[in-house]
Design a protein around this motif. Structure first.
Motif, short mmCIF file in Angstrom:
data_model
loop_
_atom_site.label_atom_id
_atom_site.label_comp_id
_atom_site.label_asym_id
_atom_site.label_seq_id
_atom_site.Cartn_x
_atom_site.Cartn_y
_atom_site.Cartn_z
N PHE A 123 20.07 -59.93 28.55
CA PHE A 123 19.96 -59.10 29.75
C PHE A 123 19.26 -57.78 29.46
CE2 PHE A 123 22.03 -62.26 31.71
CZ PHE A 123 23.40 -62.24 31.88
N ILE A 124 19.39 -57.32 28.21
CA ILE A 124 18.77 -56.04 27.86
C ILE A 124 17.27 -56.07 28.15
CG2 ILE A 124 18.24 -54.45 25.96
CD1 ILE A 124 20.86 -55.26 24.67
N ILE A 125 16.66 -57.24 27.91
CA ILE A 125 15.20 -57.37 28.11
C ILE A 125 14.89 -57.84 29.52
CG2 ILE A 125 13.11 -58.51 27.29
CD1 ILE A 125 14.41 -56.64 25.24
N LEU A 126 15.68 -58.80 30.03
CA LEU A 126 15.29 -59.45 31.28
C LEU A 126 15.60 -58.61 32.52
CD1 LEU A 126 16.18 -63.20 30.71
CD2 LEU A 126 13.95 -62.11 30.74
N ILE A 127 16.71 -57.96 32.54
CA ILE A 127 17.08 -57.23 33.76
C ILE A 127 16.12 -56.09 34.06
CG2 ILE A 127 18.85 -55.70 34.71
CD1 ILE A 127 20.90 -57.81 33.99
N PRO A 128 15.66 -55.35 33.05
CA PRO A 128 14.64 -54.34 33.37
C PRO A 128 13.38 -54.94 34.01
CG PRO A 128 15.60 -53.88 31.25
CD PRO A 128 16.16 -55.19 31.68
N LEU A 129 13.08 -56.21 33.70
CA LEU A 129 11.94 -56.86 34.34
C LEU A 129 12.17 -56.99 35.85
CD1 LEU A 129 11.06 -59.84 31.94
CD2 LEU A 129 9.85 -57.68 32.21
N LEU A 130 13.45 -57.23 36.19
CA LEU A 130 13.78 -57.35 37.62
C LEU A 130 13.73 -56.02 38.32
CD1 LEU A 130 16.97 -59.58 38.07
CD2 LEU A 130 14.60 -60.11 38.65
N THR A 131 14.21 -54.99 37.63
CA THR A 131 14.47 -53.74 38.32
C THR A 131 13.32 -52.74 38.21
OG1 THR A 131 15.54 -52.81 36.35
CG2 THR A 131 16.96 -53.94 37.93
N MET A 132 12.36 -53.00 37.33
CA MET A 132 11.37 -51.96 37.05
C MET A 132 10.50 -51.66 38.27
SD MET A 132 8.77 -53.95 34.54
CE MET A 132 7.77 -55.34 35.05
N LYS A 133 10.31 -52.69 39.08
CA LYS A 133 9.39 -52.49 40.20
C LYS A 133 10.09 -52.10 41.50
CE LYS A 133 9.10 -56.89 42.51
NZ LYS A 133 9.65 -56.30 43.72
N ILE A 134 11.41 -52.11 41.50
CA ILE A 134 12.15 -51.96 42.76
C ILE A 134 11.71 -50.72 43.52
CG2 ILE A 134 14.41 -51.54 43.77
CD1 ILE A 134 15.61 -53.49 41.83
N PHE A 135 11.72 -49.57 42.82
CA PHE A 135 11.31 -48.34 43.48
C PHE A 135 9.98 -47.82 42.94
CE2 PHE A 135 14.69 -47.72 46.29
CZ PHE A 135 15.88 -48.05 45.69
N SER A 136 9.69 -48.14 41.69
CA SER A 136 8.45 -47.65 41.09
C SER A 136 7.24 -48.15 41.85
CB SER A 136 8.35 -48.10 39.64
OG SER A 136 9.46 -47.69 38.92
N GLU A 137 7.29 -49.42 42.25
CA GLU A 137 6.15 -50.01 42.97
C GLU A 137 5.95 -49.32 44.31
OE1 GLU A 137 4.62 -54.54 43.18
OE2 GLU A 137 6.41 -54.07 44.35
N GLU A 138 7.08 -49.04 44.97
CA GLU A 138 7.00 -48.38 46.28
C GLU A 138 6.31 -47.02 46.13
OE1 GLU A 138 8.12 -49.94 48.94
OE2 GLU A 138 9.77 -51.24 48.36
N LYS A 139 6.72 -46.34 45.06
CA LYS A 139 6.12 -45.01 44.83
C LYS A 139 4.64 -45.12 44.54
CE LYS A 139 8.69 -41.38 42.82
NZ LYS A 139 9.31 -40.81 41.64
N LYS A 140 4.32 -46.09 43.69
CA LYS A 140 2.93 -46.24 43.25
C LYS A 140 2.05 -46.61 44.43
CE LYS A 140 0.27 -48.36 39.58
NZ LYS A 140 0.24 -49.38 38.54
N LEU A 141 2.54 -47.53 45.27
CA LEU A 141 1.73 -48.00 46.41
C LEU A 141 1.85 -47.07 47.61
CD1 LEU A 141 2.56 -51.82 46.20
CD2 LEU A 141 0.55 -50.63 45.31
#
Lengths: 247, 562
Positions: free
Chosen positions: A56-74
């Motif tokens: 989970f240490i590696i996989l969960i950040p893959l799920l969560t990294m874009k949740i708000f970061s993508e919104e901000k970026k776009l």
């Protein structure tokens, strides 16, 4: 909130993230399960459940990294902030979507235990092995519950980190570091002489809170800890966005 | 105004305060729930063996009076407290006794490390405390940081203490156990197959509170010096011996072996300074020796202390001979007694310093016997006749243990003799006023030895029949003055420590407790083959990747074409 939830959940399956997450998680968990049970010739699932949180240490950040970061970026963040849905609803919707994907992966991973059940049936029918126990449902359930709670806490942490930065990679890396730290905090206890410090580190450490579930002991204080940790990080995420909305 | 207040709450200083307050409230709530959970043991035990749970039978054994009217441990604690209260009232100027003394379960680690080292034992101890909070308390003390805390246990008990020990203490009496004893191991594979904690906790608690004590019987029908009625004769030569047994936690009882049967609950039988022989009425052994045979066959222990002035006790000595132990006698049947002017106590060449034998048994005990052990007027012990012939044939090193009548059968049978104490190389054995044999560094004279025999019993564990070992032992000491007041009550000598130590030879548990150990589940997959395991691994690993990839490709292609 439900609209946000549906949108987020759909987005996981509209692009590669959801498939990559599920494919990798299920493959790794199946490999781990088979290696530690079938390969070792044992129904004892304790080794498997010891290593699963490390994935989970590696996989969960893959799920969560874009949740708000993508919104901000776009720059779609403004849409969210000005939408009629409350910040809390938005955050909860996104959290529940990520958690749903996580839970789907965890439930499907239970299919790895099917061969154990098959062999348990075969051993049970064989009079030569009458006391072979098979996979223990209560232990598996206990671990499953612990993993759900652990995953919820990880996702909440990941979401909070994601809300702080627009760079997805940075969000992922920071989340990995924080999750790993919180998971493995009590491993340094072997080097610490002071009981109070060790007690505090064990109290905070996710792994020490998960340990009772691993050994088949239901601990209400651990349940509360994971729920409240998830709640605190979600609350902090809400505060971040509340501040942005009104500043 | 409203907007200003709203902004303060939303992102101003007030907001920070609210966040801090929420986090603090969450921490406090977690702390309260954690404390309450630990205090009242609100844990759920989901293990198939219920390893974390103490059974109601165990709680009843500790907390309630038994059917035969025996006091429970808790009743004994109450009685003890009342006695202390009465004493304090009667002696207001004397040092106060503790009117609220509790049974202490002491771990030699700090609490978090104890919990990590063995969570099952830790949790069981916590459950006992939660059930009897007014009578049982737990203590977690790091023995490395506080070695002085545990000195008293080392000086009064020859058992080993290490970090994996648990000490159960009450009213000045204590029992030391180790984590390993809380499990029962499969001798063939060295794996634990049963969990035994509640039985051991219950046995120790019952022992230290004197609710139940193991029984040691001493024979009185061979003109031994023991009192035949209860109570001490403080002038009697046997007083130190009896007193030592009781300090070891035994209840002691006289037995006329000719007229009475050895009680089933007796774990240790002692013959101390017999002046007349045992009765062995017929060739096929009836009488006292038959009772000894039956007693030892049940896995008990027998200690014999003989005096050189008693003369040859041929029946008893032939019995001991079968166990590989005999008194060395000259052709005129005089025993060989040792003297050692160079290693004597206060110029008394008959009271000599000795060395312990270097073997598995003595190496474990000798670590905790810091003071010299004295033997006075001791007869030389040697291996029994048949044992000696086998021994000489094989030319085995005399300092180590030797198997007597050992064979290759499985499980292995046979009696193993362990020398315990030897003279030093300046000692001389004499008989009829003449020096007979000199002790040398390579061939010292033996003064005390133990012979053990392992028996096997079959026990049904579920549907599996397991072969379980249990042992009997016979200790022979060539002097009765080993346990005299001069040596037993002296801090300068290790005689009492040794006596305490060898009295614990009698079984692993202080008293029998009728609680069933918990079987560990058998997790072995019996029907699997390596090939099948590999196939399942490959299929289950590749299938999710294939399915996820396929689904992803389908969805993405469809999106593109929309």
């Amino acid at each position: 909130m439900f609209a946000i939830y549906k949108k987020e959940l759909r987005s996981y399956f509209m692009n590669a993230v959801g498939y990559v997450y599920l494919g990798v998680f299920l493959a790794v968990s199946a490999l781990l399960c088979c290696y530690t049970t079938l390969g070792a010739g044992t129904y004892d699932t304790s080794t498997y459940f010891t290593f699963i949180p490390m994935i989970f240490i590696i996989l969960i950040p893959l799920l969560t990294m874009k949740i708000f970061s993508e919104e901000k970026k776009l720059r779609t963040e403004q849409l969210l902030l000005t939408s009629p849905v409350s910040i809390t609803g938005m955050v909860l919707g996104k959290f529940l979507a990520a958690f749903t994907l996580f839970a789907i992966g965890l439930v499907i991973s239970l299919t790895s235990f099917i061969p154990l059940c098959i062999y348990s049936g075969m051993d049970g029918l064989n009079d030569a092995f009458p006391d072979s126990i098979g996979p223990v449902a209560s232990i598996i359930f206990s671990n499953f519950l612990g993993l759900l709670l652990l995953g919820a806490a990880f996702i909440a942490v990941g979401m909070f980190i994601s809300s702080l930065t627009e760079n997805q990679l940075a969000a992922a890396v920071i989340t990995v570091v924080i999750i790993a730290t919180m998971l493995l905090l009590n491993l340094v206890n072997g080097f610490i002489e002071n009981y109070v410090v060790r007690f505090i580190l064990s109290w905070i450490s996710f792994l020490s809170r998960f340990a009772p579930f691993q050994s088949g002991q239901f601990d209400p204080s651990a349940l509360l800890y994971f729920v409240s940790t998830s709640g605190v990080f979600l609350f902090l995420t809400v505060r971040i966005y509340d501040k942005r909305r009104w500043s | 105004m409203k907007t200003s207040t709203g902004r303060k709450i939303r992102y101003g200083g007030t907001s920070i305060a609210i966040v801090a307050l929420v986090i603090a409230a969450v921490i406090v709530l977690n702390a309260i729930v954690t404390l309450l959970t630990q205090k009242f043991m609100w844990y759920g035990d989901m293990t198939p063996e219920l390893k974390f749970t103490i059974t109601d039978e165990c709680f009843e054994l500790i907390g309630e009076e038994t059917d035969n009217g025996q006091n429970s441990a808790i009743e004994m604690v109450k009685k003890f407290r009342q006695e202390n209260a009465d004493y304090n009232k009667a002696n207001p100027t004397a040092e106060k006794k503790d009117e609220n003394e509790k049974i202490k379960i002491i771990f030699l680690y700090e609490e978090d490390i104890a919990a990590q080292t063995d969570g099952y034992i830790y949790n069981n101890a916590k459950e006992l405390q939660a059930k009897f909070p007014d009578y049982i308390e737990l203590e977690f003390t790091d023995a490395m940081k506080n070695p002085k805390r545990f000195e008293k246990y080392l000086s009064s008990n020859a058992d080993t203490i290490d970090f994996n020990s648990v000490i159960i203490e009450f009213g000045g009496t204590h029992k030391i156990d180790i984590f390993k004893n809380f499990y029962i191991f499969d001798n063939t594979q060295g794996k634990p197959y049963q969990y035994n904690a509640e039985r051991r906790f219950a046995a120790h608690i019952l022992a230290v509170t004197r609710a139940q004590m193991p029984l040691a019987c001493y024979t009185v029908n061979h003109r031994e010096s023991f009192p035949t009625a209860p109570g001490y004769d403080f002038q009697s030569v046997t007083y130190p011996f009896l007193r030592s047994l009781e300090e070891a936690g035994f209840e002691t009882r006289a037995i006329d072996l000719e007229k009475e049967e050895i009680p089933e609950e007796c774990k240790l039988l002692i013959t101390y300074n017999p002046r007349s022989d045992f009765i062995d009425t017929t060739f096929d052994r009836k009488g006292e020796l038959k009772k000894l045979d039956d007693f030892l066959s049940a896995g008990k222990s027998y200690m014999v202390f003989l005096d050189s002035s008693a003369g040859e006790l041929s029946n008893l000595e032939s019995f001991l001979d079968e166990w590989g132990l005999s008194i060395r006698r000259e052709s005129n049947r005089e025993p060989v007694v040792v003297k050692d002017s160079a290693n004597a106590v206060l110029g008394n060449s008959s009271a000599i310093f000795t060395d312990y034998a270097k073997n598995d048994l003595m190496n474990g005990w000798a670590e905790n016997i810091y003071d010299p052990v004295i033997f006075e007027n001791a007869m030389v012990i040697e291996y029994g006749k048949d044992y000696k012939e086998l021994f000489e044939t094989l030319g085995t090193d005399s300092t180590k243990s030797f198997s007597y009548g050992y064979n290759d059968s499985f499980p292995p049978q046979g009696r193993v003799v362990y020398p315990m104490f030897y003279t030093r190389d300046t000692a001389v054995g004499y008989a009829s006023g003449e020096d007979i044999v000199n002790s040398t560094a390579t061939d010292p004279l033996m003064l005390m030895a133990v012979s053990t025999q392992t028996f096997y019993t079959e026990e049904q564990i579920g549907n599996i029949t397991k072969t379980l070992p249990y042992s009997a032992s016979v200790v022979l000491c060539g002097t009765t003055e080993f346990a005299s007041a001069d040596y037993i009550f002296s801090d300068a000598y290790g005689n009492q420590n040794l006596l305490l130590s060898i009295s614990q030879i009698s079984g692993n548990e202080p008293i029998p407790v009728n609680l069933t150990p918990k079987d560990f589940a058998n997790y072995n997959i019996e029907s699997i083959s390596a090939r099948a395991a590999t196939i399942y691994t490959v299929v289950l690993t590749l299938a999710p990747i294939a399915i996820a990839s396929l689904a992803g490709v389908i969805v993405l292609v469809r999106r593109k074409n929309k």
